[in-house]
Design a protein around this motif. Structure first.
Motif, mmCIF file in Angstrom:
data_model
loop_
_atom_site.group_PDB
_atom_site.id
_atom_site.type_symbol
_atom_site.label_atom_id
_atom_site.label_comp_id
_atom_site.label_asym_id
_atom_site.label_seq_id
_atom_site.Cartn_x
_atom_site.Cartn_y
_atom_site.Cartn_z
ATOM 1 N N GLU A 199 0.859 -1.178 0.000
ATOM 2 C CA GLU A 199 0.000 0.000 0.000
ATOM 3 C C GLU A 199 0.904 1.239 0.000
ATOM 4 O O GLU A 199 2.065 1.149 0.383
ATOM 5 C CB GLU A 199 -0.874 0.016 1.265
ATOM 6 C CG GLU A 199 -1.827 -1.166 1.381
ATOM 7 C CD GLU A 199 -3.010 -1.085 0.428
ATOM 8 O OE1 GLU A 199 -2.991 -0.200 -0.465
ATOM 9 O OE2 GLU A 199 -3.917 -1.899 0.562
ATOM 10 N N PRO A 200 0.419 2.380 -0.521
ATOM 11 C CA PRO A 200 -0.968 2.693 -0.832
ATOM 12 C C PRO A 200 -1.366 2.453 -2.294
ATOM 13 O O PRO A 200 -2.499 2.689 -2.667
ATOM 14 C CB PRO A 200 -1.061 4.185 -0.527
ATOM 15 C CG PRO A 200 0.285 4.701 -0.946
ATOM 16 C CD PRO A 200 1.263 3.615 -0.555
ATOM 17 N N ALA A 210 -4.634 0.668 -3.193
ATOM 18 C CA ALA A 210 -5.870 1.071 -2.517
ATOM 19 C C ALA A 210 -7.046 1.213 -3.481
ATOM 20 O O ALA A 210 -8.169 0.824 -3.171
ATOM 21 C CB ALA A 210 -5.642 2.377 -1.767
ATOM 22 N N ARG A 227 3.069 0.536 -5.487
ATOM 23 C CA ARG A 227 2.227 -0.659 -5.491
ATOM 24 C C ARG A 227 3.032 -1.929 -5.225
ATOM 25 O O ARG A 227 2.473 -2.956 -4.854
ATOM 26 C CB ARG A 227 1.536 -0.761 -6.854
ATOM 27 C CG ARG A 227 0.535 -1.876 -6.989
ATOM 28 C CD ARG A 227 -0.015 -1.926 -8.396
ATOM 29 N NE ARG A 227 -0.715 -0.709 -8.745
ATOM 30 C CZ ARG A 227 -0.968 -0.311 -9.987
ATOM 31 N NH1 ARG A 227 -0.522 -1.025 -11.013
ATOM 32 N NH2 ARG A 227 -1.630 0.800 -10.215
#
Length: 521
Positions: free
Chosen positions: A159-160, A163, A299
């Protein structure tokens, strides 16, 4: 009855990928470039002993087999898919390298009384795809079997960056596992993705309000179908913050050392000046790395953790870097003056990189130490830090690689030759593994199928590009395969031969000299 797969996709095998990031020598170079002293006797410049290496969840084992052949040491690998283990065992037998392959689960591996201590444990992707209990077993393996000073090489979804995409994965996985009685996993996955596209075309708000999801679904078409299934349809798929991963791995007594991807070290191509200022103000390394991921909406991470992170004096780092030799792995004229980075394509300075590439291209692309590069006329004006960063960027982009000491190069040659012969022979009937092992750089180099067929023809005594093309065409036509040119299938033997000869001529002038320097041809 509990399935042996523990929720992991086993209906379809993974694809035979290769990852240079798993190379022990490249990892050692990355740690050295950051001034970190790890495994000094078994990795990198001044190495005086062989590494003991374990890869957990190795897929088809191509990376494991290439590195076992190219970087002498003791190699172990475990992947609980028996088909994967069988393929990896065939590669090990072909090379004759010191490589032990098992189809054990992590818990079964923990129970083995013959499992030794390791200088490096590699875990590519698996961390994100397994259950909590399997992740606990993985942590226990690192805790019990990584030596003090050893390195954990681990990649994972983070993350993020996931998301906005994670809800898509959960829906597709749920649909693929929940229906389609009598269908294969591939058919169920295709149906689930097709349904998502139906939702998109219907104007579902999950797409209209989330452009990143639409872009990601579009990009899936560029990936191997086996990758998509294994990446997204495992029941325990779980991206996590870097801070969460670091906290869990602390139980194994390892701490973050550096990225396994050298381009991550170069802040100027990944972060704005304001981002760099914010990060500089964060003293806690775990918080800093976590915030870094937010800055670039990361990612996927590929990290090196170590059991005992030890920084070396700057003078020692400089001395070791000066002694480090590097060699080109790309055709000099084909190296672009850009590299991919978090801020987009980064432009490379012509006044630095052209003279550097020209210097590395001298004498048939023979390996060069950084100490010798400093004396090159076109590089004399550079500060040492500028030269070192330029080399790091070329390595990070895959255009250059650190070189092993001569002793280990010579020891690696026989195993590399045997493995490469096996892979080139395999290329005659199918396109499967597009990499060959280099004893010079201790890792693999991308060599596409036609080039492998030409190398096989050379080994058979054929002398000219025309003869290499004829040999390749005989193998292709026997399998019913045809050559593609500009996305068009060539139908006649004359067209296929002409195109293969054209490819062979380019191979002779541009690629063969480098493959000879790297000990592949």
């Amino acid at each position: 009855m509990t399935s042996w797969s523990s929720g992991y996709v086993t209906d379809i095998d993974y694809f035979p990928g290769f990852y240079a990031e798993l190379s022990p020598e490249r990892c050692a170079f990355g740690l050295l470039s950051q001034g970190l002293a790890q495994c000094g006797r078994t990795l990198g410049p001044g190495r005086s002993a062989d590494p003991a290496y374990l890869e957990l969840g190795f897929g088809y084992g191509v990376s494991l087999a290439v590195h076992a052949a190219a970087c002498p040491g003791t190699y172990w690998g475990a992947d609980f898919n028996p088909a994967h283990a069988l393929y990896a065992r065939d590669l090990a037998e072909a090379s004759g390298a010191d490589m032990t392959v098992a189809d054990d689960s992590f818990e079964e591996l923990l129970a083995r009384p013959d499992l030794p201590q390791f200088d490096m444990i590699a875990v590519h992707g698996v961390w994100s795809w397994v259950s909590d209990s399997n992740r606990d077993a993985l942590i226990a393996l690192v805790r019990r079997h990584l030596k003090p000073g050893g390195v954990l090489n681990i990649s994972y979804n983070c993350e993020p960056g996931w998301a906005q995409i994670a809800p898509w994965q959960r829906l597709v996985s749920f649909m693929a596992h929940g229906g389609g009685r009598g269908q294969t996993i591939s058919e169920r996955a295709d149906a689930a993705v097709g349904f998502m596209n139906q939702l998109r075309e219907a104007g579902a708000a999950c797409f209209t309000g989330n452009p990143a999801l639409a872009d990601y679904v579009d990009g899936l078409g560029r990936h191997n179908a086996h990758y998509v299934i294994h990446e997204h349809l495992n029941r325990h798929w779980r991206p996590m913050l870097f801070a969460e991963t670091a906290e869990l791995l602390a139980e194994a007594k390892v701490g973050f050392a550096a990225s396994a991807r050298p381009l991550d070290y170069v802040s100027g191509i990944n972060l704005t000046a304001q981002m760099q200022e914010v990060l500089t103000g964060i003293s806690d390394p775990v918080v800093r790395q976590t915030v870094y991921d937010y800055c670039i909406n990361r990612r996927f991470r590929w990290d090196l953790f170590a059991r005992g992170v030890r920084r070396m004096p700057a003078t020692d780092q400089r001395e070791k870097l000066l002694a480090t030799r590097v060699a080109l792995a790309s055709t000099p004229s084909a190296i672009p003056m850009t590299v991919p980075a978090a801020l987009g394509e980064a432009e490379l300075r012509q006044d630095i990189y052209r003279p550097l590439i020209d210097a590395l291209a001298k004498d048939g692309c023979a390996p060069r130490s950084l100490a010798s590069l400093i004396d090159e006329p076109g590089l004399k004006s550079l500060e040492f830090g500028q030269l070192a960063e330029a080399v790091i960027i070329l390595v990070g982009a895959g255009h250059a690689h650190p070189v092993q000491q001569e002793e280990f190069v010579e020891r690696a040659r026989p195993a590399c030759a045997r493995l490469n012969t096996h892979l080139c022979t395999q290329a005659l009937s199918r396109e499967e593994v597009n990499v060959l092992a280099s004893p010079v750089i201790g890792t693999g180099v991308t060599v596409p199928r036609f080039h492998q067929m030409f190398l096989h023809a050379i080994a058979e005594g054929h002398k000219t590009p025309r003869d290499w093309a004829k040999s390749a065409w005989e193998a292709l036509s026997a399998c019913g395969h045809l050559v593609l040119k500009d996305d068009k299938t060539l139908e006649t033997p004359e067209e296929n031969l002409a195109e293969l000869e054209s490819i062979a001529k380019t191979f002779q002038s541009d690629r063969l000299p480098i493959l000879k320097t790297l000990g592949i041809a």
